[in-house]
Design a protein around this motif. Sequence first.
Motif, PDB file in Angstrom:
ATOM      1  N   THR A 127       0.773  -1.149  -0.029  1.00 18.41           N
ATOM      2  CA  THR A 127      -0.021  -0.110  -0.054  1.00 18.41           C
ATOM      3  C   THR A 127       0.819   1.368   0.073  1.00 18.41           C
ATOM      4  O   THR A 127       1.733   1.530   0.978  1.00 18.41           O
ATOM      5  CB  THR A 127      -0.821  -0.044   1.323  1.00 18.41           C
ATOM      6  N   GLY A 128       0.566   2.250  -1.038  1.00 16.78           N
ATOM      7  CA  GLY A 128       1.242   3.524  -0.693  1.00 16.78           C
ATOM      8  C   GLY A 128       2.065   3.409  -1.690  1.00 16.78           C
ATOM      9  O   GLY A 128       2.799   4.430  -2.422  1.00 16.78           O
ATOM     10  N   SER A 129       2.531   2.436  -2.325  1.00 11.91           N
ATOM     11  CA  SER A 129       3.691   2.378  -3.450  1.00 11.91           C
ATOM     12  C   SER A 129       3.084   2.930  -4.766  1.00 11.91           C
ATOM     13  O   SER A 129       1.973   2.999  -4.965  1.00 11.91           O
ATOM     14  CB  SER A 129       4.319   1.117  -3.684  1.00 11.91           C
ATOM     15  N   VAL A 130       4.140   3.057  -5.806  1.00 10.66           N
ATOM     16  CA  VAL A 130       3.802   3.808  -7.066  1.00 10.66           C
ATOM     17  C   VAL A 130       2.958   2.634  -7.774  1.00 10.66           C
ATOM     18  O   VAL A 130       1.855   2.865  -8.152  1.00 10.66           O
ATOM     19  CB  VAL A 130       4.886   3.939  -7.959  1.00 10.66           C
ATOM     20  N   SER A 131       3.331   1.446  -7.577  1.00 10.88           N
ATOM     21  CA  SER A 131       2.478   0.316  -8.553  1.00 10.88           C
ATOM     22  C   SER A 131       1.262   0.229  -7.815  1.00 10.88           C
ATOM     23  O   SER A 131       0.075  -0.105  -8.542  1.00 10.88           O
ATOM     24  CB  SER A 131       3.435  -0.986  -8.325  1.00 10.88           C
ATOM     25  N   TYR A 132       1.073   0.231  -6.537  1.00 16.03           N
ATOM     26  CA  TYR A 132      -0.374   0.014  -5.947  1.00 16.03           C
ATOM     27  C   TYR A 132      -1.205   1.384  -6.410  1.00 16.03           C
ATOM     28  O   TYR A 132      -2.241   1.048  -6.778  1.00 16.03           O
ATOM     29  CB  TYR A 132      -0.138   0.384  -4.375  1.00 16.03           C
ATOM     30  N   TRP A 133      -0.842   2.498  -6.415  1.00 15.54           N
ATOM     31  CA  TRP A 133      -1.684   3.524  -6.871  1.00 15.54           C
ATOM     32  C   TRP A 133      -1.959   3.627  -8.356  1.00 15.54           C
ATOM     33  O   TRP A 133      -2.978   3.976  -8.612  1.00 15.54           O
ATOM     34  CB  TRP A 133      -1.013   4.936  -6.564  1.00 15.54           C
ATOM     35  N   LEU A 134      -1.044   3.045  -9.029  1.00 16.50           N
ATOM     36  CA  LEU A 134      -1.250   3.040 -10.620  1.00 16.50           C
ATOM     37  C   LEU A 134      -2.441   1.799 -10.846  1.00 16.50           C
ATOM     38  O   LEU A 134      -3.078   1.956 -11.642  1.00 16.50           O
ATOM     39  CB  LEU A 134       0.240   2.545 -11.423  1.00 16.50           C
ATOM     40  N   LYS A 135      -2.136   0.617 -10.036  1.00 16.28           N
ATOM     41  CA  LYS A 135      -3.057  -0.395 -10.086  1.00 16.28           C
ATOM     42  C   LYS A 135      -4.517   0.238  -9.908  1.00 16.28           C
ATOM     43  O   LYS A 135      -5.671  -0.381 -10.477  1.00 16.28           O
ATOM     44  CB  LYS A 135      -2.689  -1.244  -9.445  1.00 16.28           C
ATOM     45  N   ARG A 136      -4.512   0.867  -8.813  1.00 19.75           N
ATOM     46  CA  ARG A 136      -5.858   1.421  -8.449  1.00 19.75           C
ATOM     47  C   ARG A 136      -6.482   2.414  -9.165  1.00 19.75           C
ATOM     48  O   ARG A 136      -7.691   2.700  -9.536  1.00 19.75           O
ATOM     49  CB  ARG A 136      -5.886   1.916  -6.938  1.00 19.75           C
ATOM     50  N   THR A 137      -5.447   3.245  -9.851  1.00 24.44           N
ATOM     51  CA  THR A 137      -5.901   4.379 -10.887  1.00 24.44           C
ATOM     52  C   THR A 137      -6.330   4.044 -12.270  1.00 24.44           C
ATOM     53  O   THR A 137      -7.230   4.599 -12.885  1.00 24.44           O
ATOM     54  CB  THR A 137      -4.686   5.381 -10.778  1.00 24.44           C
ATOM     55  N   VAL A 138      -5.646   2.987 -12.862  1.00 25.88           N
ATOM     56  CA  VAL A 138      -5.826   2.523 -14.115  1.00 25.88           C
ATOM     57  C   VAL A 138      -7.047   2.066 -14.670  1.00 25.88           C
ATOM     58  O   VAL A 138      -7.623   2.266 -15.525  1.00 25.88           O
ATOM     59  CB  VAL A 138      -4.706   1.835 -14.520  1.00 25.88           C
TER      60      VAL A 138
END
Length: 654
Positions: free
Chosen positions: A382-393
């Motif tokens: 949680t909070g990593s770039v990959s985490y936010w990318l996955k949730r945003t894309v």
Amino acid sequence: MTVAIVLAAGAPAAGLPTGTGEPLADRLAGQLHRAGADRVHTVTDLPALAALVDTVTGPVLVTGGDLVAHTAVLRHLATSPVGPTVALVLTDPPAAGATVVREERGQVVDAGPELPDATGVFGGALRVGADDLPALAAAARSAAVAPAAGAAVDRLFAALTDLGTLTFAHRVRLLVAHRVADPAGLAAAETALAGVDEDRAQLRLSVKERDDFFTTYFVSTWSPYVTKACARLGLTPTGVTMVSVLFAVVAAVLFGVGGRAALVAGAVLLYLGFVLDCVDGQLARYTRHFSAWGGWLDTMADRAKEYLVYAGLGYGATHAGFRYGWALAIAAMTLQTVRHMTDAWYGVLHDEAARRPRPAGPAAGGIGGKLNAASTRVQADTGSVSYWLKRTVVFPIGERWALIAVTAALFGPLVSLVSVLVWGVLAFGYTGALRTLRARWMWVPVLDTVDATLHRDDGPVAARLPVVRPMGPLTLAVLGALGPAVLLAVGLFRSAGDGDPGGLRWWLPVALVVLLVAGLGAGAAHNGPLDWLVPAALRAGEYLFAAVVGVVGGVPAWLVFGYVFVLTVHHYDLTARLEKRQAAPPLHAWTLGWEGRSVLLAVAAIAGFAVPAMATIGTYLLVVFVASVVLAWVVLPARAGRATAVPVRGASPG
């Protein structure tokens, strides 16, 4: 009526004096009363618990006598909306004889004294729904026959899990809950309890633990203050939902009016409406005011608000001189609805997969297994770039509303609709590809676990069609959607070239026959690894056919939008009931089915009456929907309440 039971057997700490001098078990009983229990009993063994459970109608809240927790922890457990049976799960190291658990997607899939892949430890408290009370009584008797080391509440929970009872995990955040075994442990737990502001923690807990990027950083940073104010004003979550709907409606009107000032004002109102859309859920969690009606209404209002905004953008783009503004709005609504249908059924598939054994051997290492493992790793980071990318894309609702607000304010309705469509298509392609691979790996049928006819939305025509089993229901549903899609493309091409799409009217029977191919799978088993996509494919086919009738039959684009909007309301009702584990709408049989509605539209369009037919059928469906809502949420509950009311014998009138 909620009954609470303190099970003191096997918990020596139950008799320890607390800081106020009363035994821990007695303090627990008082906390259970404050948590909302109507009656509280203290029992000393499992047979007594089983006998007591046999006399109640539930739900039942059971705690061990060694639990030290904030009253809010017990209240949250008692009112948890995730499911009828919920267990407290802690991260504490397990004591000797304690039950550890393994969870998948919030469900307890295994429990016992020893598990190699445990994810937590049973917290000594659980709420059992009315339907699971026979299983609770049976578990109590089973655990009493062969007593083992540890507290009785641990043995009870392990036995309940062994019976296959679907139990959801309730985790403790910010608040304090510990199981104690001696005076030193009790003193340490009470110190931890005193160090937490219970009300402030509950307000922070009202915010979802994991949310999307825009919501996390641009809404949830200040929405709890609004939530607190709403609670002090005595507003209900439903009231806040209605205000958010009003904001969205006004924003839609402003988008339609056009002009820079109106567009900017509409964007601001849309943002504030989304904040209130978050606040209604936060207020429900903060005040613990949950209801089936509130959950259903929130789901329906979210979609209605978004699609009304699409209508405002479509009108605004058309008013600004773009010929196909309404067409873009219809496309955006159709795309988002089909996406939501896949989201809902993929969630059902994932929950079902969590309750089944994991793939072993070569299957565990296939591409689906690798994708599943990669997704789990990203979600845990949680909070990593990959985490936010996955949730945003994946283009969640917060990002959609933010994109609409920014693009509408800066560039206008046309750019806003195009942006929503482009990102939506990319997100659909991304999620569709990955979910297809993971679903084939999991191979878990879900439509055959429910009433497939209901969730397909089949009507009387589909029920009378022959069954073609070799092709499978998904293949047939996709083929059925292709006919309307091709004819729609041809009609739009003719219209763009200033041709007459009305000349395609006699191709409507062909498109209808192709659409009805989807009905040939109605009676087949829906147990393929991808059959969870069937409802989405059927929705796409029906909406595309309605658009074809609109283009070929000369129906005004705004009327086509309204008709498809009513269809989405009907289909979201089915989806909301699936997610809330509710029965079918009372008047579902009156909605004619996707194929019945399409046949009526086709016949009317061929006869030259497409406009009055679409208006009439749409109005009819809306009236049936409203009547069904009134029956489901007002009339039938009132009848049930009168039927279960027990008259007092011998009471004189007045």
